[in-house]
Write a protein that holds these residues in place. Structure first.
Motif: not given
Length: 367
Positions: A258-273
């Motif tokens: 999910a860290r990889a962007p989808d077709d709309e450029g959104r990611t389904g996961a984040v990390e870091g504070v």
């Protein structure tokens, strides 16, 4: 790990006393040692600025454990002269600790209270089944179901009437298997069990397994040993351990993908504070992942009175209109935000690439 049981800790603002007590040692001197521990924990809280009433409440609660036979330990969370929550632990803490802070120190519970799955063990026979609920904190009865009682026994004769009777036997078994499967499904829904372990003869167990709803099929394990076997407990614990490992690996794989962007450029996961703080403010954390050895866990963030009032810098909270703010650990602040939105929290093992980076990550929900 479902942390909804922590809701009482976030109904009132802090500061909070968070105490972890080891009760795994049991000797003749245990009552006296725990009395000393009670006084020591109260003194440690007082040295950190805790009020007298809260120190006394904690001391009294620990002193009440003098004759307890609990095998692991207890966590106590107190404020304003009252112990609000005192869950038992699934494994002993590494020493007794006491902390006075703006937020409850709940991150250690992720390991000490256990992420071991809640498990329903179904003892199945031709007449029905008895259910037992097991978790890292022990076991308890969880109900039973009785099917049709007659006829239940096969016959080996070839007479037509006996074959007709044998057909009734088959129908009775099938009916009872359906009754057990339906009751087991209801039990799982009521308890939120992660895993179902079927115990009994192969035929009855298989019949129940085949009649369970599709949504439960991947949660079912058929025990190799029957009721009364000394090896059954090993079967159950192995199933629970394997389930926990598979789930952690699957969720980590889902996070990495999910860290990889989808077709709309959104990611389904984040990390870091910083990214997690932003997601917490927007109520977009769907599942919080914590690697317990991560360096970001104890990073300082700023919190307000509400769970979504969290920021990397104090000035950010002021810009949002929050006048009162306190410094807190990142892991405890993010857990508070997750609990407020009923998002589960998962401890992931340290992976080769050390994901999530810094030890904190989240799968996101999109509005």
């Amino acid at each position: 790990m479902d942390l909804r049981f922590l809701h009482p800790l976030y109904e009132h603002s802090g500061p909070w006393a968070s105490v972890y007590v080891d009760t795994s040692r049991h000797t003749e001197s245990t009552p006296h040692e725990r009395h000393l521990t009670a006084a020591a924990m109260a003194r440690r809280l007082a040295e950190q600025g805790a009020d007298d009433a809260t120190c006394r409440a904690v001391e009294s609660a620990i002193d009440d454990l003098r004759h307890s036979s609990e095998p692991n330990g207890r966590a106590l969370f107190a404020r304003a002269g009252r112990v609000v929550l005192d869950p038992p632990l699934a494994r002993p803490p590494q020493g007794d600790t006491a902390e006075w802070a703006p937020l409850p120190r709940v991150a250690p519970l992720l390991e000490l209270a256990g992420q071991d799955p809640v498990c329903v063990v179904a003892y199945v026979d031709r007449r029905g089944a008895d259910f037992e609920l097991r978790s890292g904190l022990g076991r308890e009865e969880a109900g039973s179901v009785a099917g049709r009682q007659h006829p239940l026994h096969r016959t080996s004769t070839a007479d037509w009437s006996e074959r007709h009777f044998q057909l009734k036997v088959e129908n009775t078994w099938e009916h009872n298997a359906g009754e057990v499967a339906a009751a087991l499904s209801d039990c799982q829904e009521e308890t939120g069990a992660d895993l179902l372990v079927l115990v009994g003869d192969d035929r009855e167990v298989r019949a129940v397994h085949e009649r369970l709803p599709q949504r439960l099929r991947d949660r079912v394990v058929e025990a190799r040993h029957g009721a009364g076997s000394r090896l059954l407990d090993e079967d159950v614990e192995q199933a629970r351990t394997e389930h926990t490992r598979r789930r952690a690996e699957a969720e980590l794989d889902r996070f990495l993908a999910a860290r990889a962007p989808d077709d709309e450029g959104r990611t389904g996961a984040v990390e870091g504070v910083p990214a997690l703080v932003e997601a917490a403010r927007e109520h977009r954390i769907d599942e919080l992942l914590i690697r317990v050895d991560g360096p970001d866990n104890h990073r300082e963030v700023w919190i307000g009175e509400d769970p979504d009032q969290v920021a990397v810098r104090r000035t950010e909270l002021r810009a949002l209109g929050e006048q009162n703010s306190w410094a807190a650990r990142a892991d405890d602040a993010l857990i508070r935000s997750a609990v407020a939105t009923d998002a589960p929290v998962l401890v992931v093992p340290a992976a080769g690439e050390e994901a999530p980076v810094g030890g904190l990550g989240a799968l996101l929900r999109w509005k």
